[in-house]
Every structure is written in C-alpha cells, then in structure tokens.
Design an enzyme around this catalytic site. Structure first.
Site, PDB file in Angstrom:
ATOM      1  N   LYS A   1       3.444   0.897  -5.785  1.00  0.00           N
ATOM      2  CA  LYS A   1       4.726   1.298  -5.192  1.00  0.00           C
ATOM      3  C   LYS A   1       5.880   1.136  -6.165  1.00  0.00           C
ATOM      4  O   LYS A   1       6.809   1.943  -6.179  1.00  0.00           O
ATOM      5  CB  LYS A   1       4.982   0.503  -3.910  1.00  0.00           C
ATOM      6  CG  LYS A   1       4.037   0.879  -2.778  1.00  0.00           C
ATOM      7  CD  LYS A   1       4.338   0.099  -1.513  1.00  0.00           C
ATOM      8  CE  LYS A   1       3.402   0.527  -0.385  1.00  0.00           C
ATOM      9  NZ  LYS A   1       3.665  -0.205   0.868  1.00  0.00           N
TER      10      LYS A   1
ATOM     11  N   LYS B   1      -5.822  11.068   0.610  1.00  0.00           N
ATOM     12  CA  LYS B   1      -5.727  10.651   2.000  1.00  0.00           C
ATOM     13  C   LYS B   1      -4.490  11.271   2.643  1.00  0.00           C
ATOM     14  O   LYS B   1      -3.447  11.392   1.996  1.00  0.00           O
ATOM     15  CB  LYS B   1      -5.639   9.123   2.055  1.00  0.00           C
ATOM     16  CG  LYS B   1      -6.140   8.516   3.332  1.00  0.00           C
ATOM     17  CD  LYS B   1      -6.366   7.021   3.192  1.00  0.00           C
ATOM     18  CE  LYS B   1      -5.061   6.277   3.037  1.00  0.00           C
ATOM     19  NZ  LYS B   1      -5.224   4.817   3.261  1.00  0.00           N
TER      20      LYS B   1
ATOM     21  N   LYS C   1       2.264  10.580   4.830  1.00  0.00           N
ATOM     22  CA  LYS C   1       3.604  11.163   5.028  1.00  0.00           C
ATOM     23  C   LYS C   1       4.273  11.487   3.699  1.00  0.00           C
ATOM     24  O   LYS C   1       5.231  12.255   3.664  1.00  0.00           O
ATOM     25  CB  LYS C   1       4.477  10.211   5.842  1.00  0.00           C
ATOM     26  CG  LYS C   1       4.713   8.874   5.179  1.00  0.00           C
ATOM     27  CD  LYS C   1       5.473   7.932   6.104  1.00  0.00           C
ATOM     28  CE  LYS C   1       5.699   6.579   5.460  1.00  0.00           C
ATOM     29  NZ  LYS C   1       4.464   5.849   5.172  1.00  0.00           N
TER      30      LYS C   1
END
Length: 334
Positions: free
Chosen positions: A115, A198, A201
C-alpha cells in the site's frame, strides 16, 4: 449460543457498495457460520482512516456496508454486528499490543509495503504501518477460535498468533490462540476485465460487479466480460482465466459444480454463458440490493441495530481488556 466458540471477522467501509467478490468470498461464508459460532462481525472504520477519508462519505459508507451485511444474511439476532469505533477497547488493546511488537516484525508486513508503494513511504501514515497490530487487537478482544479470512490475510493472522503467545508467555494465560479459517478457493472472484487479478474496487469499474449496481449495469458488465478467442467453455485458470472466472462465479452463485457447467455449456458460445450468468447473478443480487435500500431508508432503525450489536461486542471486549490491563499491571479505575 454462549456454548459456541467465538468468531470474529470484518470489512472496511471503503466504498458505497460491496462487490461480488466480497459477497461470494466472505459474506456467504459468514452467514453460514452464524449457526455454529458466537459470531462478531465488524465494520472496521478505524482501519479505514489509515488512508485519507471524506468524513461524510465515511459515515454514509459505514451505514451502507452495515445494510449490505444484513441484507446478505447476517442476522442481528444470531450475530453481533457493530461498528469498530463504537467499541473503544479496540484502540485500547492495540496500544498494549504495539508495546510488545518489534519494529522489525511490523516492518515485515507485506500489506504495508504494497500500500505504501502506491503513494510513497514518506506519505504513508503511522496508522497504516501499525494496521496489523490493530487487526490483532480486533481479533484477540473476542477470544475467537476461528477467524475467517482470505489467503492474503494469512500473514496478519500469524502476527496475531505470535502476539497472543508472547503476551501469554510474559503475563500469563490471557488470550485464546486463534486459528485462521482460509475461505475456500472456489469463491475467489476475479475482475471481469482483468481476470488474472482479484475483483477489487481499485480495478477497472467495468470489471467490478457491485451489490448495489442496478440490474441493467450488471448485465452489461457480464456481456462485456473478457474471455478468449478459442470458443471452448472449460475451466483452466492458467490458459483460460476469463472463461474460468465466469464458470467460477456461476458455480459460487448457484452451487452447480464446474464440471456440470462445462458439460451443460459444451458446444455453446461465450454469449450463451455470459447471458445466462448475468440473469443468474441479477436474480441473486436484486433481493439483497432491495433489502439494503429498505434498511437505508430507515437510518434510525439501522443505527439501533448497530447499537445493539455494539453493546454485545463491548460486553465481551471489556472483559478481555480488563484481564489484559490487570495482567500488565495497570491500576483498575474506580
């Protein structure tokens, strides 16, 4: 209910709608596990603010996530459904666990690395760095034997187990050592436009099927799903990821086996598979969306259900926190 083992799981309120991967990969399993466990299901808004959030959107998304949990089968009579920030012990236990976690341990967590690479380490928050320790607190407060998670959370469960064992060894037996329940691979749902990734969003909106999408949008997304050029409907994750994803979704929604689907669609074109799958998914999602919208139309009742869940969660969490505070040597408040 009290004789059942405890279970804890949750999701972030990071969007206005959960997607098909959240539903088939997690919520379906959660609903099934309610009968066998004393379940605590959490909307993890503390985790959500490890990255910047618009306050009004966060409030709205928290309620929308709760409504979709309920609409998808989480029963507020069977399970404690609550918002993480409504239970102060989550943050309180996280501080204690931070104080027994090594810097090297925290730094090895792969999700922080992944991240923080997007925006750079210098702009990543300390909260994002310590996210797995808060997650460990989330879990250990409820003394669960089972923690249903995806494969990508296995490392975080290992950290949780390590911290529980360390705390017990240093301060005496306090925590149940939790076991990860890795959710079944067959419910892993991939992006309709990029079927090697996968469903997420953060992916292509055209490849993302949301529970709150209208039916026409869902049909369009399936009809434009990526397949391949050889025309054969068979499951082969490596050679035919797009077709395999469609078969996997069909199987997860209906319970029909992949083998049966391959036989039934033998000789048919991709259009037939996409069209029938779109109808099946719409028929399954429409009642969930309608129920979620009904719940959202009465925010006072939704908040009442969340408050009731928080009361149940606080009862368990405060009991664990008291034991932890006693163990580490804090003077009890009078």
């Amino acid at each position: 209910m009290t004789n059942k083992p405890n279970l804890l799981s949750g999701m972030q309120p990071s969007a206005g709608s959960l997607h098909l991967g959240n539903y088939l990969g997690a919520l379906v399993n959660w609903a099934q596990m309610q009968d066998d466990y004393n379940a605590f299901y959490c909307i993890v808004d503390l985790h959500a603010i490890t990255v910047p959030q618009d306050p009004n959107e966060l409030r709205a998304n928290t309620r929308r996530t709760a409504a979709q949990y309920l609409a998808a089968g989480i029963d507020s009579e069977k399970s404690a459904l609550f918002v993480q920030s409504h239970v102060p012990a989550h943050a309180q236990l996280a501080w204690v666990l931070q104080c027994i976690t090594g810097m090297g341990e925290a730094g090895r967590m792969t999700q922080f690395k992944d991240k923080s690479q997007k925006s750079g380490v210098d702009s990543a928050s300390v909260g994002l760095y310590t996210y797995p320790i808060l997650q460990a607190a989330d879990i250990l407060l409820y003394q669960p034997k089972a923690v249903p998670v995806g494969e990508d959370q296995r490392q975080h469960i290992e950290l949780t187990r390590d911290l529980a064992i360390r705390f017990n060894g240093r301060f005496g037996e306090t925590f149940v050592i939790p076991e990860a329940v890795i959710l079944k691979e067959t419910a892993k749902i991939y992006d309709l436009q990029n079927p090697t990734a996968k469903m997420s969003k953060s992916g292509d909106p055209k490849g993302l099927v949301n529970l709150m999408d209208d039916s026409a949008a869902i049909v369009k997304k399936f009809k434009t799903a990526v397949t391949d050029t050889d025309g054969e409907i068979r499951f082969d994750r490596e050679a035919k990821p797009g077709v395999s994803n469609l078969l996997g979704i069909y199987s997860a929604v209906t319970g029909e086996s992949i083998r049966s689907l391959e036989e039934r669609f033998a000789g048919a074109g991709y259009g037939a598979l996409k069209g029938e799958l779109a109808e099946v998914v719409v028929a399954h999602i429409e009642p969930i969306r309608n129920r979620a919208e009904e719940l959202l139309s009465d925010p006072a009742e939704l908040d009442r259900l969340l408050a009731a869940g928080a009361a149940r969660a606080n009862e368990q969490a405060e009991k664990t926190l008291k034991a932890v505070y006693d163990a580490v040597g804090f003077i009890a408040a009078r």
